[in-house]
Motif scaffolding. Sequence first.
Motif, short mmCIF file in Angstrom:
data_model
loop_
_atom_site.label_atom_id
_atom_site.label_comp_id
_atom_site.label_asym_id
_atom_site.label_seq_id
_atom_site.Cartn_x
_atom_site.Cartn_y
_atom_site.Cartn_z
N PRO A 40 0.78 -1.24 0.00
CA PRO A 40 0.00 0.00 0.00
C PRO A 40 0.81 1.28 0.00
O PRO A 40 0.24 2.37 -0.03
N MET A 41 2.15 1.19 0.06
CA MET A 41 2.95 2.41 0.17
C MET A 41 4.35 2.14 -0.38
O MET A 41 4.59 1.11 -1.01
N ILE A 202 -11.87 -2.77 -3.01
CA ILE A 202 -10.56 -2.50 -3.59
C ILE A 202 -10.22 -1.03 -3.34
O ILE A 202 -11.11 -0.20 -3.11
N PRO A 203 -8.94 -0.65 -3.37
CA PRO A 203 -8.56 0.75 -3.16
C PRO A 203 -9.10 1.64 -4.28
O PRO A 203 -9.11 1.25 -5.45
N LEU A 204 -9.54 2.84 -3.91
CA LEU A 204 -10.07 3.76 -4.92
C LEU A 204 -9.00 4.21 -5.91
O LEU A 204 -9.32 4.60 -7.03
N VAL A 205 -7.74 4.11 -5.51
CA VAL A 205 -6.67 4.48 -6.44
C VAL A 205 -6.66 3.52 -7.63
O VAL A 205 -6.33 3.92 -8.75
N ASP A 206 -7.06 2.27 -7.41
CA ASP A 206 -7.15 1.32 -8.52
C ASP A 206 -8.30 1.68 -9.45
O ASP A 206 -8.19 1.54 -10.68
N GLY A 246 -5.21 3.36 5.65
CA GLY A 246 -4.40 4.46 5.14
C GLY A 246 -4.82 4.93 3.77
O GLY A 246 -4.38 5.97 3.31
N ARG A 247 -5.67 4.15 3.11
CA ARG A 247 -6.15 4.50 1.77
C ARG A 247 -7.67 4.55 1.75
O ARG A 247 -8.32 3.98 2.63
N ASP A 248 -8.21 5.23 0.74
CA ASP A 248 -9.66 5.23 0.55
C ASP A 248 -10.05 3.98 -0.22
O ASP A 248 -9.39 3.60 -1.20
#
Length: 336
Positions: A40-41, A202-206, A246-248
Amino acid sequence: MSTQEKLGIILANTGTPSEPTPQAVKKYLAQFLSDKRIVPMNPVIWWFILRLAILPRRSKVSAAKYEAVWTDKGSPLLVLQEALASNLQRSLQKEGFEKVQVLSAMSFGEPSIPTVLENLREAGCEKLVVLPLYPQSAHSTTKVVEDAVAAALAKLDWNISWQLIGNYHAVNSYANALARSIQEAGFNAAQGDKLLLSYHSIPLVDVAAGDTYQQQCEATSAAVARALGITDEQLSSSYQCRFDKGRDWLGPFTKETLVQEAANKKGRLFFVCPGFSVDCLETLYDIPHELLLHYENACAEAGVPLQKGEFVYVPCLNEGQAHVEVLSAALEPYLS
């Protein structure tokens, strides 16, 4: 497919520890949480966080959960998936595809994708189809399988023709199979039953990077509703299993949705996980030990105490014939 060609089929999933012990779980989690599509980072920072904070604590907690669902034959995910692979091979051979070999593999843990590929090469397979057992594809699931297969084939120096089936949520028999399993569990819309379809988040960044997972989940929910003949008011969709805070992450979240369902409770709630092909830790442990308790507390706070039988978990399609038929339909274009 020519009768002279032997086709290898891999049913791939995320994975499972070999034993429900902290040591085995730690080994599995270290591999899983080190994948480039999962991290994640910044990888260097993550390396220290993973080994100094996450693995020591999470291995013990997860091992206790695995122990609660472990069977006499081993990990439920592995047992069910291998039974599914055997049933699928038997079904395809009955249909006339005698030279088909179906094996189960995991992105993390055993049986590993490299090991299974080596077995298929030794068996003389001349073509390969990889079917990740994710009806709805995502960067953090299907792409992980694709990465692993490509890397393993390169390491084996095996120049075989292979194809990957990205997802199978649009196969007609899939939504129909889900609908039948829901009906067989006792769902009756005429009596006021509600349906909650909970997918893995799933992460919104994806999503921002172009992952179409959300659209596939929404299409699945719509297809199930049509197959059951129910309205939008009788069905809700949500997402569970956030990996970190830590992520949306893609929502609405299942726990929040359960609170809303409790506030509007009039009868039974049928809980389904369409994104899980076979039952695993997230369904066998999280639902009865965490999500059901959360819903029960929400019902109590809403003044509508949950009665016995008012929360019904509908098992995954697992190794049953309906699931075999769904996978056969997904494989059909690759068999002829």
